[in-house]
Design an enzyme around this catalytic site. Structure first.
Site, PDB file in Angstrom:
ATOM      1  N   ASN A 165     -21.907 -34.237  40.046  1.00 12.16           N
ATOM      2  CA  ASN A 165     -21.593 -34.531  41.446  1.00 12.16           C
ATOM      3  C   ASN A 165     -20.549 -33.590  42.035  1.00 12.16           C
ATOM      4  OD1 ASN A 165     -23.443 -36.581  41.465  1.00 12.16           O
ATOM      5  ND2 ASN A 165     -21.958 -38.225  41.250  1.00 12.16           N
TER       6      ASN A 165
ATOM      7  N   ARG B 199     -30.741 -33.947  47.081  1.00 10.76           N
ATOM      8  CA  ARG B 199     -30.245 -34.061  48.448  1.00 10.76           C
ATOM      9  C   ARG B 199     -29.276 -32.944  48.820  1.00 10.76           C
ATOM     10  NH1 ARG B 199     -31.324 -38.780  50.781  1.00 10.76           N
ATOM     11  NH2 ARG B 199     -29.395 -38.882  51.964  1.00 10.76           N
TER      12      ARG B 199
ATOM     13  N   CYS C 146     -32.922 -40.007  44.002  1.00 16.42           N
ATOM     14  CA  CYS C 146     -33.285 -41.254  43.351  1.00 16.42           C
ATOM     15  C   CYS C 146     -33.547 -42.349  44.379  1.00 16.42           C
ATOM     16  CB  CYS C 146     -32.177 -41.693  42.393  1.00 16.42           C
ATOM     17  SG  CYS C 146     -31.971 -40.595  40.978  1.00 16.42           S
TER      18      CYS C 146
ATOM     19  N   ASP D 234     -22.254 -45.848  40.246  1.00 13.28           N
ATOM     20  CA  ASP D 234     -22.922 -45.174  39.129  1.00 13.28           C
ATOM     21  C   ASP D 234     -22.428 -45.659  37.769  1.00 13.28           C
ATOM     22  OD1 ASP D 234     -24.521 -43.639  40.785  1.00 13.28           O
ATOM     23  OD2 ASP D 234     -23.125 -41.973  40.856  1.00 13.28           O
TER      24      ASP D 234
END
Length: 444
Positions: A23, A93, A117, A307
């Site tokens: 990330n 994305r 996802c 997450d």
């Protein structure tokens, strides 16, 4: 078509080095394109999402080269088009983050439709609204989005309706090269965001942070390249911690800054897990005593990360009592519980807010879960199909603590974020290997 064969039921012990944070790494690759010279990133994870992002950057002309196993060189001076055309971009994305890059460079941008996802409605209106506020005209098309501006972007005050990580990154990219002062209100403050601010500052950006989710940026005319180390992945680390505790084993995770784990460590201790710091960036995780039920509510940082939720839910199946998990970040993130129930877990979903009333209240979304433990998990004959990245690793953990042999399929989706899992787990005693899915189906 391959799957993981996992023989479970034993305490999992050993060591593993977590990858660089996905990330942050992919977003840092985009940020590098704001500079007027090359950037080198180290500790870049060799995963599918990084390769997809490399393809996206190359599609606009950037020079991207691996200089070593985990060192990536990015030269944005060769960017030569405002159109992102890579078909595989629909798998993540990242393209929306290229919108500010191309607007700064060309005054226009065109990006494809976004993927990612399937964990709930993931609109991009925060991103596009921000671009409009900074002076761009944005049009949604059947192919994606097109943005234009006939002048230099102007700094502005923009308040995010929700502290979205991705939208905060878009605002940062827009503001650092915009004319004048920008203020981003209700911004995300995750460790990856603060690391991004550090990177942008090293490139020449002038950014001030406050204790109140407000970021103030003084626009500059240009940014330079830099060198940046990718911090360890706190999401992955929490997964291995959950595996150690759920299996009554012991796992040492290297390459993680303890301060990035935030509230996870407190919840982990509360439920019955133990940990100790065994080095500057090494933590040993284990079970400290009887596992107890807990109440978890996901939230933006510094809250409990969405997450972290899936692997922690597997851990809660081994805790005595009724645990509550209230998901407030994504409205459709509990689909994986049906599979856990097949393995022997006892869970129940609710459309009510089993916790603080959140933005999903009274919308009919099953965004709260009850987990009744302790339950013994048992392998099932049919392959378990990975539905999304984080649930995929939760399935690996569930298979590891289940008695018998389990098969986890659709592993390409899992390896996009975690790489070759069996290869990376060689430092653990978990019996996991890749097998051909067709062979499993014939045998069954």
């Amino acid at each position: 078509m391959q799957a993981y064969e996992i023989i479970g039921g034993e305490p999992i012990k050993g060591e593993i080095t977590c990858l660089g944070a996905k990330n942050f790494a992919t977003k840092a690759m985009v940020a590098a394109c704001l500079g007027n010279g090359p950037t080198t990133l180290t500790n870049v994870p060799p995963i599918g999402d990084v390769e997809i992002t490399i393809g996206l950057l190359k599609s606009i002309g950037a020079t991207v080269e691996w200089k070593g196993e985990k060192e990536l060189y990015i030269d944005p001076t060769t960017i030569n088009t405002w159109q992102v055309t890579m078909p595989d971009s629909r798998n993540n994305r990242i393209p929306i983050l290229l919108l500010p890059i191309l607007l700064h460079r060309f005054g226009k941008a065109q990006i494809p439709q976004l993927g990612g996802c399937k964990i709930g409605e993931r609109k991009v209106d925060f991103h596009t609204d921000a671009a409009i506020k900074f002076g761009a005209f944005v049009e949604a098309t059947t192919e994606g989005f097109k943005a234009t501006t006939d002048k230099t972007l102007k700094g502005c005050h923009f308040e995010l309706p929700y502290p979205s990580v991705g939208a905060t990154e878009t605002c940062l990219y827009l503001s650092v090269l915009s004319e004048g002062t920008s203020v981003i209100k209700n911004a995300a403050v995750e460790p990856e965001i603060m690391e991004m601010i550090t990177m942008l500052r090293s490139m020449g950006a002038v950014i001030f942070t406050t204790p109140t989710r407000e970021i103030r940026i003084e626009g500059v005319t240009e940014l330079q390249g830099t060198m940046m180390h990718v911090l360890g992945d706190r999401i992955e680390t929490a997964s291995w911690a959950s595996l150690a505790c759920a299996s009554d084993g012991e796992i040492t995770v290297h390459g993680i800054r303890p301060n990035t784990m935030g509230n996870y460590l407190s919840y982990f201790r509360q439920v019955g897990g133990g940990y100790e710091f065994v080095g500057p960036e090494s933590i040993r995780f284990f079970r400290a005593g009887e596992l107890k039920a807990a109440t978890i509510e996901t939230d933006v940082y510094p809250g409990f990360s969405t997450d972290w939720q899936q692997p922690f839910a597997v851990l809660l199946t081994q805790a005595e009592g009724i645990s509550v998990v209230h998901e407030t970040v994504y409205e459709s993130r509990f689909g994986y519980l049906k599979t856990l129930n097949k393995l022997g877990a006892k869970t129940q979903l609710s459309t009510s807010c089993l916790g603080t009333k959140c933005r999903f209240a009274d919308h009919g979304h099953e965004h709260s879960a009850l987990i009744m433990g302790k339950t013994k998990l048992q392998a099932i004959a049919e392959p378990i199909e990975v539905p999304d990245l984080r649930a995929g690793l939760a399935y690996v953990i569930a298979a590891a603590i289940a008695d018998g042999t389990s098969y986890v399929s659709n592993i390409g989706l899992l390896e996009r974020g975690y790489g070759d899992v069996p290869e990376r787990l060689k430092g653990l005693n978990l019996q996991i290997r890749k097998v051909e899915l067709n062979d499993i189906q014939k045998a069954s």
